[in-house]
Design a protein around this motif. Structure first.
Motif, mmCIF file in Angstrom:
data_model
loop_
_atom_site.group_PDB
_atom_site.id
_atom_site.type_symbol
_atom_site.label_atom_id
_atom_site.label_comp_id
_atom_site.label_asym_id
_atom_site.label_seq_id
_atom_site.Cartn_x
_atom_site.Cartn_y
_atom_site.Cartn_z
ATOM 1 N N THR A 206 -5.813 0.507 -2.597
ATOM 2 C CA THR A 206 -5.281 0.705 -3.943
ATOM 3 C C THR A 206 -4.126 1.683 -3.883
ATOM 4 O OG1 THR A 206 -6.664 2.619 -4.456
ATOM 5 C CG2 THR A 206 -7.593 0.451 -4.953
ATOM 6 N N GLY A 273 -7.652 6.064 -4.459
ATOM 7 C CA GLY A 273 -8.037 5.907 -5.860
ATOM 8 C C GLY A 273 -9.319 6.602 -6.264
ATOM 9 N N GLU A 278 -7.171 10.252 -10.168
ATOM 10 C CA GLU A 278 -7.038 8.806 -10.021
ATOM 11 C C GLU A 278 -8.339 8.103 -10.351
ATOM 12 O OE1 GLU A 278 -4.068 6.998 -7.214
ATOM 13 O OE2 GLU A 278 -5.271 8.290 -5.935
#
Ligand code: AMP
Ligand code: MG
Length: 429
Positions: A206, A273, A278
Motif C-alpha cells: 500500500t 499503511g 495511516e
C-alpha cells in the motif's frame, strides 16, 4: 490468563497492552489462533521436496532387507577365527552387492564379499581385506582376532532392518520434506506420498508513493521493493503466492483489495499503511471485513504490526519500511505460515553466541534486530560486526549482513568485546 478463543476476547484481556507488545507475547497470541490446513494431495516423491507430509509413513519393508557387509573383505564363520594365531580358509565363492552367493559357508570356508554384499548363510562375520593375505588361489589367511580388528561375532556386518524395521514409523505426519526425507521415502520403495496442499498467501503493497518496476519514477516516488522481498520469503517457505500488486492509499481501493485477498487466500500479507496516521482508513477497512488487532511491538525495527482474521484468512499487516518488513516476517509470519501449512515441529530459530567486533548503539526498553556480519575466526571462535546504518529503510543492510544480532529489551549500548546473540539468515527460511 486463560487462552482467548477470539481476537475480541484477547483484546479485552487484563494484561493486554497493544501499545507495548513484547515480541514473545505477540508470537504467543498469534499461535493461539492458528489452525493448520487439512486438504491434501498425492504427489510423486520428487515433487514433495519442501512440502509437508500429510500421512504417517510406516516402513513396508526392512531396510536393509538382508544382513550385509560393511567392508570389502571375506565373509567367514566367527568360530573359525582364532585369537592365538592365523587361520587359512578355503575361498568358495563371492558375494557382491546385488549378486549374492547362493550357497552356505561351511566350517573352514570363506567367501569374497564386497560392501553391501549379502552375508551368505553360515557366515556371521566379515574380515576386512586389508588384514588378509592370499597364500594361493582359492585360499585366504586371516591373522589373529586382535590383528584382524574383529572384536566379536558380527564384526563388519550390517544387520537387516538396522535402519528401519518392517512397520517402524519412518516419518510422521507434519514432517517438512527435505532431501533426507526424499531419500528415506525412496529407500522404502515408495513413489507417491500424501502432502498438505500449499498454503495460499495473497500479498500487496500500500502507498501512493510506490511504483512497480518498469515504470518511471516521478518526484517523491520510490519503487515497491517489499513485494519482492515478501515474494522471495514466501517462495522459500513453499507457499503458493498470489501477488496483488500495489494498492493506492484510498479507502475503497484498500477495502476491495482486502476483500479480494481474503476470498482467494489462506493468509493475507500487506506492507505499509499500519503506522500511526495511516492506520485510520486501513483500520476502518479491516474492521468492516474482519477482526484485526493493531500492535506497537516493543522491537526495532518493526514497531507497528497488525494481526487478525479476515473471514477465514489470517491477516498480517507488516510495517512499510523494507527492513522492518523482513524482520517482522521472520519473527512472526514465518512461524505462523509453517504451522498453518501443517508442519508440526515448528521450533524457534537457533541462535549462536558471537563476540562483538564493533560497538553497538542501542536504547533499552525494546528488542533490537540489528544486522550483522558473522565470521568464524582463525581460532574457531565466532565474531560479529554490525553493518553500517541500522535505519529500518536501509535494505542494503540486509544484503550485506548474514545474521541478525538480537539485543534483548534490557540491553543498552555495548562496547566491542561483549558477547551477543546472533541468528543466521541462512536457514531462517
Ligand atoms: P508506511 O508504513 O506506509 O507509512 O510506510 C513506511 C515507510 O516505508 C515509508 O517510507 C514508505 O515509503 C516505505 N514503504 C512502504 N511500502 C513500501 C514498499 N512496498 N516498498 C518500499 N518501501 C515502502
Ligand atoms: Mg504508506
Amino acid at each position: 490468563m486463560t487462552t482467548p478463543q477470539t481476537l475480541r476476547e484477547l483484546s479485552c484481556a487484563d494484561d493486554y497492552d497493544p501499545n507495548s507488545m513484547p515480541v514473545d507475547k505477540a508470537r504467543a497470541h498469534i499461535r493461539t489462533f492458528l489452525t493448520p490446513l487439512t486438504a491434501t494431495e498425492r504427489v510423486h516423491v520428487r515433487a514433495a521436496l519442501g512440502r509437508v507430509l500429510a500421512e504417517d509413513i510406516r516402513s513396508p519393508i526392512a531396510v536393509p532387507g538382508h544382513d550385509n557387509s560393511a567392508m570389502d573383505g571375506y565373509a567367514v564363520r566367527f568360530d573359525d577365527l582364532r585369537s592365538d594365531g592365523p587361520v587359512t580358509l578355503k575361498v568358495t565363492g563371492s558375494s557382491f552387492a546385488g549378486k549374492p552367493f547362493g550357497e552356505t559357508v561351511s566350517a573352514g570356508e570363506a567367501v569374497r564379499i564386497m560392501t553391501g554384499g549379502a552375508l551368505p548363510s553360515g557366515a556371521d562375520t566379515v574380515v576386512m581385506q586389508e588384514v588378509t593375505q592370499r597364500p594361493a588361489d582359492g585360499a585366504v589367511t586371516i591373522p589373529p582376532l586382535m590383528e584382524a580388528k574383529i572384536r566379536a561375532r558380527g564384526g563388519n556386518t550390517r544387520k537387516a532392518g538396522e535402519d528401519l524395521k518392517i512397520g517402524t514409523m519412518a516419518l510422521a505426519r507434519g514432517t517438512r520434506i527435505t532431501p533426507a526425507e526424499l531419500g528415506l521415502v525412496a529407500s522404502l520403495g515408495i513413489s507417491e506420498i500424501s502432502v498438505y496442499r500449499k498454503l495460499r498467501v495473497a500479498f500487496f503493497s500500500t502507498g501512493d508513493e510506490l511504483r512497480a518496476i518498469g515504470q518511471p519514477l516521478a518526484a517523491g516516488e520510490i519503487y515497491d521493493s517489499n513485494r519482492y522481498t515478501i515474494f522471495g520469503m514466501l517462495q522459500r517457505l513453499h507457499c503458493e503466492v498470489i501477488d496483488m500488486g500495489v494498492v493506492v492509499d484510498r479507502q475503497e481501493a484498500v477495502e476491495k483489495a482486502f476483500a479480494e485477498a481474503a476470498g482467494a487466500a489462506d493468509v493475507v500479507i500487506t506492507s505499509g499503511g499500519v503506522s500511526v496516521g495511516e492506520a485510520d482508513y486501513v483500520k476502518a477497512a479491516l474492521d468492516k471485513l474482519g477482526e484485526v488487532l493493531f500492535w506497537k511491538i516493543a522491537m526495532k525495527p518493526g514497531r507497528p504490526l497488525a494481526y487478525g482474521k479476515l473471514g477465514h484468512a489470517h491477516f498480517f499487516g507488516l510495517p512499510g519500511n523494507p527492513v522492518a518488513v523482513m524482520v517482522t516476517f521472520y519473527q512472526f509470519v514465518r512461524e505462523a505460515l509453517l504451522t498453518l501449512a501443517g508442519q508440526t515441529q515448528v521450533r524457534p530459530l537457533p541462535t549462536l553466541q558471537a563476540v562483538l567486533r564493533s560497538p553497538i548503539k542501542k536504547a533499552s526498553g525494546r528488542v533490537e534486530f540489528q544486522r550483522g556480519i558473522f565470521v568464524q575466526d582463525a581460532d574457531g571462535g565466532y565474531s560479529v560486526t554490525v553493518t553500517g546504518d541500522q535505519g529500518s529503510a536501509i535494505l542494503s543492510s540486509m544484503t550485506q549482513a548474514n545474521c541478525f544480532i538480537i539485543l534483548d529489551t534490557a540491553t543498552g549500548n555495548l562496547p566491542a568485546g561483549e558477547t551477543v546473540r546472533v541468528q543466521m539468515f541462512e536457514g531462517i527460511v
